[in-house]
Design an enzyme around this catalytic site. Sequence first.
Site, PDB file in Angstrom:
ATOM      1  N   SER A  78       0.832  -1.192   0.000  1.00 16.42           N
ATOM      2  CA  SER A  78       0.000   0.000   0.000  1.00 16.42           C
ATOM      3  C   SER A  78       0.876   1.256   0.000  1.00 16.42           C
ATOM      4  CB  SER A  78      -0.951  -0.052   1.197  1.00 16.42           C
ATOM      5  OG  SER A  78      -1.988   0.889   1.083  1.00 16.42           O
TER       6      SER A  78
ATOM      7  N   ASP B  13      -9.354  -3.489  -6.148  1.00 17.36           N
ATOM      8  CA  ASP B  13      -8.603  -2.586  -5.284  1.00 17.36           C
ATOM      9  C   ASP B  13      -8.619  -1.192  -5.919  1.00 17.36           C
ATOM     10  OD1 ASP B  13      -6.370  -1.161  -4.059  1.00 17.36           O
ATOM     11  OD2 ASP B  13      -5.604  -3.098  -3.384  1.00 17.36           O
TER      12      ASP B  13
ATOM     13  N   HIS C  14      -8.476  -4.364  -1.376  1.00 20.38           N
ATOM     14  CA  HIS C  14      -7.254  -3.882  -0.753  1.00 20.38           C
ATOM     15  C   HIS C  14      -6.958  -4.643   0.545  1.00 20.38           C
ATOM     16  CE1 HIS C  14      -4.071  -0.933  -0.600  1.00 20.38           C
ATOM     17  NE2 HIS C  14      -4.347  -0.653   0.664  1.00 20.38           N
TER      18      HIS C  14
END
Length: 358
Positions: A200, A298, A328
């Site tokens: 991320s 995502d 995600h």
Amino acid sequence: MDLTRRSFQFGLMTSGLIVPAMAAAASPAGSVLASGAAGPSLDRVDPELRAGARLVMARPLPLHWTDEGLRAIRANIPPPPMPLPAPAAAVERRSVAGTKGQPDVPIMVIGARPGGAPRPAVVHIHGGGMILGRAADAVVASQKLAAELDCVVVEVEYRLSPETHFPGPMEDCYAALAWLHANAAALGVDRSRIAVMGESAGGGLAAMVAIAARDRGQVPLRYQVLIYPMLDDRTGSTRRVPPFIGTIGWNEAGNRYGWSSFLGQPAGAVTPAYGAVPARVTDLVGLPPAFIGVGAIDLFCDEDITYAQRLAAAGVPVQLRVTPGAYHGFDFIAPAARVAIEFTGAWKSALRAAFATA
């Protein structure tokens, strides 16, 4: 697959990803499910990931992010998990010199073993939207990685935003990389086999560090592992995504706030400083080979695919994995799901191959 709330929370903490439960607890009146009060449909979610998706959706993200709300979220973060005891890889806390004009950087060195054949090393950068997360949250996962790949892992406690804007957080991570390279012999590390990795926001910072390493010519990187990396400040700001994308785990509102906090200016509004947004760096020639993995639903799916395409066009070897039905953080939220096992196996296989001596 039996996914409990306890395993869900532990998975998010160890990943360094944002825990929506904290946001809900901090400001229930200012929170909604990522796609609205009714919540997103699970039709596009892989069946084995739906239980985890429901738990994520039950812990809403804020509708409007503020600095005050962020402080409340941070205040409610539970303690990190304790490191695994021996015979797991040992964890040593250190402080290393920052780059010119920057403060010292706390790090954790995991699995150092001087003497014997030099081993590869990974600089791991935790996630959290540029605004949350701690190095300690990822230590257990990094201890396991150190054992599985017989490598050293360095965790970086980089400064968070909005208190620190770019280049501060990236320079913290680069300082850890430069220290690892300079002290490779004392740590039992092969300085020709160093990789940078993150999930991320950590993936975005890893990409920034790879760009800085190429530009400065001080540390040769063997590989970069970018797990659903946060690469483009325009996502969710000047460029919107389809309504079924980015509704679970991380959404457009959080992305706008995270990037704005990091850049010190509105996300997507004007051209950022060079190197602050990997997707906006025009020249990708000469970057280290990469693995990029992301879920098909995502928020970062499109930007990650585009970055992989641009790396390939620049002559950089790149492996791209897009997992259907995955949101995600799915691999940490539901690690026993088939798609999560395959996803994790893919990046570990790529990293293991990169570390193989010629």
